[in-house]
Design a protein around this motif. Structure first.
Motif, PDB file in Angstrom:
ATOM      1  N   VAL A 137      29.068  83.140 -13.591  1.00 54.21           N
ATOM      2  CA  VAL A 137      29.643  83.452 -14.897  1.00 54.21           C
ATOM      3  C   VAL A 137      29.252  84.884 -15.245  1.00 54.21           C
ATOM      4  O   VAL A 137      28.073  85.228 -15.259  1.00 54.21           O
ATOM      5  N   LEU A 138      30.254  85.727 -15.497  1.00 55.18           N
ATOM      6  CA  LEU A 138      30.016  87.115 -15.891  1.00 55.18           C
ATOM      7  C   LEU A 138      30.402  87.289 -17.346  1.00 55.18           C
ATOM      8  O   LEU A 138      31.539  87.034 -17.741  1.00 55.18           O
ATOM      9  N   ALA A 175      20.103  82.098 -10.790  1.00 56.79           N
ATOM     10  CA  ALA A 175      19.660  83.481 -10.965  1.00 56.79           C
ATOM     11  C   ALA A 175      20.377  84.078 -12.162  1.00 56.79           C
ATOM     12  O   ALA A 175      21.565  83.805 -12.389  1.00 56.79           O
ATOM     13  N   ILE A 176      19.661  84.873 -12.937  1.00 57.85           N
ATOM     14  CA  ILE A 176      20.221  85.560 -14.096  1.00 57.85           C
ATOM     15  C   ILE A 176      19.917  87.046 -13.952  1.00 57.85           C
ATOM     16  O   ILE A 176      18.761  87.442 -13.756  1.00 57.85           O
ATOM     17  N   LYS A 177      20.953  87.859 -14.036  1.00 62.68           N
ATOM     18  CA  LYS A 177      20.778  89.314 -13.923  1.00 62.68           C
ATOM     19  C   LYS A 177      21.379  89.995 -15.139  1.00 62.68           C
ATOM     20  O   LYS A 177      22.543  89.778 -15.487  1.00 62.68           O
ATOM     21  N   ILE A 178      20.570  90.814 -15.804  1.00 61.30           N
ATOM     22  CA  ILE A 178      21.006  91.607 -16.952  1.00 61.30           C
ATOM     23  C   ILE A 178      20.776  93.071 -16.607  1.00 61.30           C
ATOM     24  O   ILE A 178      19.644  93.468 -16.309  1.00 61.30           O
ATOM     25  N   GLN A 179      21.828  93.858 -16.625  1.00 60.17           N
ATOM     26  CA  GLN A 179      21.690  95.266 -16.229  1.00 60.17           C
ATOM     27  C   GLN A 179      22.611  96.136 -17.066  1.00 60.17           C
ATOM     28  O   GLN A 179      23.802  95.826 -17.237  1.00 60.17           O
ATOM     29  N   SER A 221      26.802  99.026 -22.583  1.00 58.41           N
ATOM     30  CA  SER A 221      26.701  97.585 -22.774  1.00 58.41           C
ATOM     31  C   SER A 221      25.821  96.969 -21.693  1.00 58.41           C
ATOM     32  O   SER A 221      25.389  97.648 -20.749  1.00 58.41           O
ATOM     33  N   TYR A 222      25.561  95.673 -21.837  1.00 63.95           N
ATOM     34  CA  TYR A 222      24.672  94.962 -20.914  1.00 63.95           C
ATOM     35  C   TYR A 222      25.389  93.724 -20.343  1.00 63.95           C
ATOM     36  O   TYR A 222      25.385  92.657 -20.952  1.00 63.95           O
ATOM     37  N   PRO A 223      26.011  93.865 -19.161  1.00 63.40           N
ATOM     38  CA  PRO A 223      26.585  92.684 -18.511  1.00 63.40           C
ATOM     39  C   PRO A 223      25.476  91.704 -18.112  1.00 63.40           C
ATOM     40  O   PRO A 223      24.363  92.106 -17.777  1.00 63.40           O
ATOM     41  N   ILE A 224      25.796  90.418 -18.160  1.00 63.07           N
ATOM     42  CA  ILE A 224      24.877  89.377 -17.717  1.00 63.07           C
ATOM     43  C   ILE A 224      25.617  88.478 -16.729  1.00 63.07           C
ATOM     44  O   ILE A 224      26.717  88.009 -17.021  1.00 63.07           O
TER      45      ILE A 224
END
Length: 292
Positions: free
Chosen positions: A117-118, A96-100, A105-108
């Motif tokens: 992995v953050l 799963a990949i989450k970009i928010q 900024s945009y953590p992934i």
């Protein structure tokens, strides 16, 4: 007589007409210059015409265009087909990949549900071919990031008619060994998708007692309500399970195992303080039939 000169003792014959000639020439010059300017003035009754976007502008991708939760299509299909996370993981590797957006900024977050992995997305760079890009991510974006500290995540995709991405082909460098996989943006979020695919619904046991699992993570049993979360961590656990916060239980969570047998949902008592050592009892305490 030389033109423009008056007889002796007199004035030039055109002296009185010179100011009028100069005024006429000046007015003519103003009119000539003003005519094209007047033609260029916008009509207040008409909205200004929009400047057409160049191909480069239309093809440009920003981090905000990728915001959301992304799951591999093959894993989603496996989860819907098996309704059991461990069996789905054997068919297609979970990821799963989450970009928010967070502040500016945009953590992934990228996870296989056992490890995560953050990082933060620094920018999106176009690649050589149309529809090919790469995310530039790093552990910290509060300053200059050198290429040696950056991680590059290639992806491919085209925006739809709504001007957004709904599918992407992503080559994750950590969990997919840079192999491209087709991903789908999960509009309702990970929790709702998983619950809906696996267990959500209203059931009854053999005695008619009602059990219900809501899509947003609330369960109703004959003896009460509680929040639940389906575990997607396939590594180590001996059975599929969901848990609920419980300060009195080992590890602060009470766990229940579940399994599908045909169209029947079996529920088991489960023990284990950590996901890797969760074990379910062999005999179910409830066998449920979906209602409606």
């Amino acid at each position: 007589m030389i033109a423009g000169l008056a007889p002796a003792g007199g004035r030039p014959s055109h002296t009185k007409s010179m100011p009028m000639i100069r005024l006429a020439c000046t007015l003519l010059s103003i009119l000539v210059l003003a005519a094209p300017l007047a033609a260029q003035q916008p009509d207040p009754a008409k909205p200004p015409a929009e400047k057409p976007k160049s191909a480069k502008q239309k093809d440009r991708v920003f981090v905000k265009d990728l915001e959301g939760v992304w799951l591999p299509q093959d894993y989603m299909d496996a989860l819907r087909a098996t309704r059991q996370p461990h069996a789905a993981a054997r068919k297609a590797a979970p990821l799963a990949i989450k970009i928010q957006k967070e502040d500016q900024s945009y953590p992934i977050v990228r996870t296989d549900f056992s490890k995560a992995v953050l990082q933060r997305v620094i920018e999106i760079e176009p690649m050589g071919k149309p529809g090919s890009y790469r995310m530039v991510v790093a552990d910290d974006d509060r300053g200059v990031v050198s290429s040696a500290d950056a991680t590059y995540i290639p992806f491919q995709g085209e925006k739809g008619v709504q001007g957004r991405f709904d599918t992407l082909s992503i080559a994750d460098p950590t969990f997919a060994k840079r192999r491209f996989r087709n991903f789908v943006r999960v509009s309702d979020g990970l929790v709702v998708f998983v619950n809906r695919a696996v267990i959500a619904g209203k059931y009854a046991d053999e005695k008619g007692a009602v059990y219900e699992f809501g899509e947003t993570g609330e369960a109703t049993f004959p003896d009460g309500k509680f929040e639940y979360e389906v575990s997607l961590a396939a590594e180590g656990a001996g059975c599929d399970y969901f848990d609920t916060p419980d300060d009195k239980a080992p590890g602060g969570k009470r766990r229940y195992g579940f399994a599908w047998k045909g169209d029947k949902l079996q529920l088991f008592k489960a023990a284990g303080a950590e996901p890797k050592n969760v074990r379910c009892e062999r005999k179910p305490f409830a066998v449920l039939t979906l209602q409606g």
